[in-house]
Design a protein around this motif. Structure first.
Motif, PDB file in Angstrom:
ATOM      1  N   MET A  47       0.771  -1.072   0.119  1.00  0.00           N
ATOM      2  CA  MET A  47       0.052   0.045   0.114  1.00  0.00           C
ATOM      3  C   MET A  47       1.056   1.252  -0.026  1.00  0.00           C
ATOM      4  N   TYR A  48       2.040   1.267   0.834  1.00  0.00           N
ATOM      5  CA  TYR A  48       2.770   2.383   0.591  1.00  0.00           C
ATOM      6  C   TYR A  48       3.661   2.701  -0.556  1.00  0.00           C
ATOM      7  N   GLN A  49       3.763   1.694  -1.307  1.00  0.00           N
ATOM      8  CA  GLN A  49       4.303   1.546  -2.735  1.00  0.00           C
ATOM      9  C   GLN A  49       3.219   2.343  -3.693  1.00  0.00           C
ATOM     10  N   MET A  50       2.174   1.827  -3.681  1.00  0.00           N
ATOM     11  CA  MET A  50       1.251   2.313  -4.484  1.00  0.00           C
ATOM     12  C   MET A  50       0.823   3.656  -4.175  1.00  0.00           C
ATOM     13  N   ASN A  51       0.805   4.041  -2.860  1.00  0.00           N
ATOM     14  CA  ASN A  51       0.423   5.416  -2.312  1.00  0.00           C
ATOM     15  C   ASN A  51       1.503   6.494  -2.993  1.00  0.00           C
ATOM     16  N   ARG A  52       2.683   6.154  -2.972  1.00  0.00           N
ATOM     17  CA  ARG A  52       4.017   6.764  -3.303  1.00  0.00           C
ATOM     18  C   ARG A  52       3.839   6.995  -4.909  1.00  0.00           C
ATOM     19  N   MET A  53       3.328   6.204  -5.521  1.00  0.00           N
ATOM     20  CA  MET A  53       3.083   6.243  -7.017  1.00  0.00           C
ATOM     21  C   MET A  53       1.984   6.911  -7.350  1.00  0.00           C
ATOM     22  N   GLY A  54       1.097   7.156  -6.519  1.00  0.00           N
ATOM     23  CA  GLY A  54      -0.126   8.032  -6.668  1.00  0.00           C
ATOM     24  C   GLY A  54      -1.370   6.899  -7.147  1.00  0.00           C
ATOM     25  N   LEU A  55      -1.224   5.938  -7.081  1.00  0.00           N
ATOM     26  CA  LEU A  55      -2.039   4.776  -7.549  1.00  0.00           C
ATOM     27  C   LEU A  55      -2.997   4.151  -6.279  1.00  0.00           C
ATOM     28  N   ASP A  56      -4.003   3.811  -6.845  1.00  0.00           N
ATOM     29  CA  ASP A  56      -5.121   3.125  -5.873  1.00  0.00           C
ATOM     30  C   ASP A  56      -5.419   1.773  -6.504  1.00  0.00           C
ATOM     31  N   PRO A  57      -5.252   0.649  -5.495  1.00  0.00           N
ATOM     32  CA  PRO A  57      -5.623  -0.670  -5.812  1.00  0.00           C
ATOM     33  C   PRO A  57      -7.019  -0.987  -5.780  1.00  0.00           C
ATOM     34  N   SER A  58      -8.010  -0.064  -5.035  1.00  0.00           N
ATOM     35  CA  SER A  58      -9.321  -0.241  -5.119  1.00  0.00           C
ATOM     36  C   SER A  58      -9.886   0.184  -6.592  1.00  0.00           C
ATOM     37  N   LEU A  59      -9.159   0.679  -7.467  1.00  0.00           N
ATOM     38  CA  LEU A  59      -9.620   1.182  -8.684  1.00  0.00           C
ATOM     39  C   LEU A  59      -8.999   0.287  -9.737  1.00  0.00           C
ATOM     40  N   GLY A  60      -8.364  -0.985  -9.354  1.00  0.00           N
ATOM     41  CA  GLY A  60      -7.411  -1.850 -10.236  1.00  0.00           C
ATOM     42  C   GLY A  60      -6.425  -1.147 -10.749  1.00  0.00           C
ATOM     43  N   HIS A  61      -5.835  -0.278 -10.113  1.00  0.00           N
ATOM     44  CA  HIS A  61      -4.706   0.232 -10.762  1.00  0.00           C
ATOM     45  C   HIS A  61      -3.180  -0.791 -10.448  1.00  0.00           C
ATOM     46  N   GLY A  62      -3.462  -1.713  -9.516  1.00  0.00           N
ATOM     47  CA  GLY A  62      -2.314  -2.648  -9.396  1.00  0.00           C
ATOM     48  C   GLY A  62      -2.593  -3.803  -8.466  1.00  0.00           C
ATOM     49  N   VAL A  63      -1.933  -4.676  -8.510  1.00  0.00           N
ATOM     50  CA  VAL A  63      -2.197  -5.819  -7.652  1.00  0.00           C
ATOM     51  C   VAL A  63      -0.932  -6.512  -7.067  1.00  0.00           C
TER      52      VAL A  63
END
Length: 310
Positions: A47-63
């Motif tokens: 989650m930290y990595q995704m947040n740093r990149m400005g991505l949201d897992p709940s929107l399907g941006h990454g898994v």
């Protein structure tokens, strides 16, 4: 025994780190859906990595992808597109699958760089997919045009035929479109550098740590609902579980593109087997597993299969 188990659960949940605007219920739901195999520390890092990149897992941006004890991130097409949309001068991304009966031609400059495509869909049935193209537009920059052919598709189709192939043996047009679009995004915008830069900064311990995850003691939030030291912790704790499960249902409907209440009820009636007047935790959990399988199938069709190591 129930009190002890509930207290242990509360301690485990309390290790989840608040990141971005996600609430505890949302984080718990994501942990139990897209990150089941991750430990809580691994989930926090993801989650930290995704947040740093400005991505949201709940929107399907990454898994998250787990290899032994190593966690990788697979950035989905929607993630790359989201990063592109935040870039200066973003003007759009356009892609199409090219089929056997379509009219298609491409023009290049003296250096062999694609400068223009001419595409006209053929009359149905248009035949099987034979290629795809994408155009990424950016203010102040030349259009980036990417053209993909069957040789590129087949390389990935051999590895994951279930994702790439249709029942008739042809290439899935959605996969072909996403494949070309992802390449165009990476070529036109500085998204790859953004992602890799954040990865390197985190792995080396550099960067602004204040922008990262914040530990939050959520014991009060959990116990407010679960009351682990009360005589009936199991009953109250079920309310917390049910709330998290229903929150996950909302997210799953969004990922499946089901927005109308009538369609949600129809989907639930078809796939959620309820014996009583209201669904039990076990029945909702079974329903969520079915939804997650459907989401995985949908995301797999849209995935460019890009993975980045944590």
């Amino acid at each position: 025994m129930g009190n002890k188990e509930t207290q242990i659960q509360a301690v485990d949940i309390n290790q989840i780190q608040a990141i971005g605007e996600f609430g505890i219920a949302e984080l718990m739901a994501m942990k139990e859906s897209i990150a089941k195999k991750l430990s809580i520390p691994q989930f926090n890092l993801f989650m930290y990595q995704m947040n740093r990149m400005g991505l949201d897992p709940s929107l399907g941006h990454g898994v998250p992808i787990l290899y032994g004890q190593d966690v990788n991130i697979r950035i989905e097409y929607e993630g790359w597109k989201s990063l592109a949309q935040k870039s200066d001068g973003y003007k759009g991304i356009y892609s199409n699958a090219i089929r056997e009966e379509d009219e298609f031609s491409a023009e290049t400059d003296d250096d062999g760089v694609l400068t223009k495509v001419n595409w006209k869909p053929g009359k149905p049935p248009r035949g099987k997919v034979v290629g795809s193209y994408a155009v990424a537009k950016r203010e102040g920059h030349k259009d980036v045009i990417v053209l993909c052919d069957m040789d590129e598709f087949e390389k990935y189709a051999k590895k994951n035929p279930g994702f790439w192939k249709l029942d008739n043996g042809g290439i899935d047009p959605d996969m072909a479109k996403k494949f070309a679009a992802t390449r165009a995004v990476k070529a036109q915008f500085d998204v790859t550098q953004v992602v890799e830069g954040n990865m390197m900064a985190l792995n080396s311990g550099d960067g602004d740590q204040t922008a990262g995850p914040v530990r939050r003691d959520i014991t009060a939030e959990v116990t407010e609902h679960s009351k682990p030291l009360q005589p009936e912790p199991t009953v109250v704790d079920d309310a917390t579980k049910t709330k998290a499960l229903k929150e996950q249902m909302k997210q799953n409907y969004a990922k499946l593109g089901i927005t109308e209440m009538e369609d949600k009820e129809k989907h639930m009636n078809e796939f959620c087997k309820v014996k009583g007047e209201t669904p039990t935790i076990a029945e909702i959990t079974a329903y969520l597993k079915i939804m997650e399988m459907q989401i995985q199938e949908k995301q797999a069709a849209e995935s460019a299969d890009d993975e980045l190591p944590i």
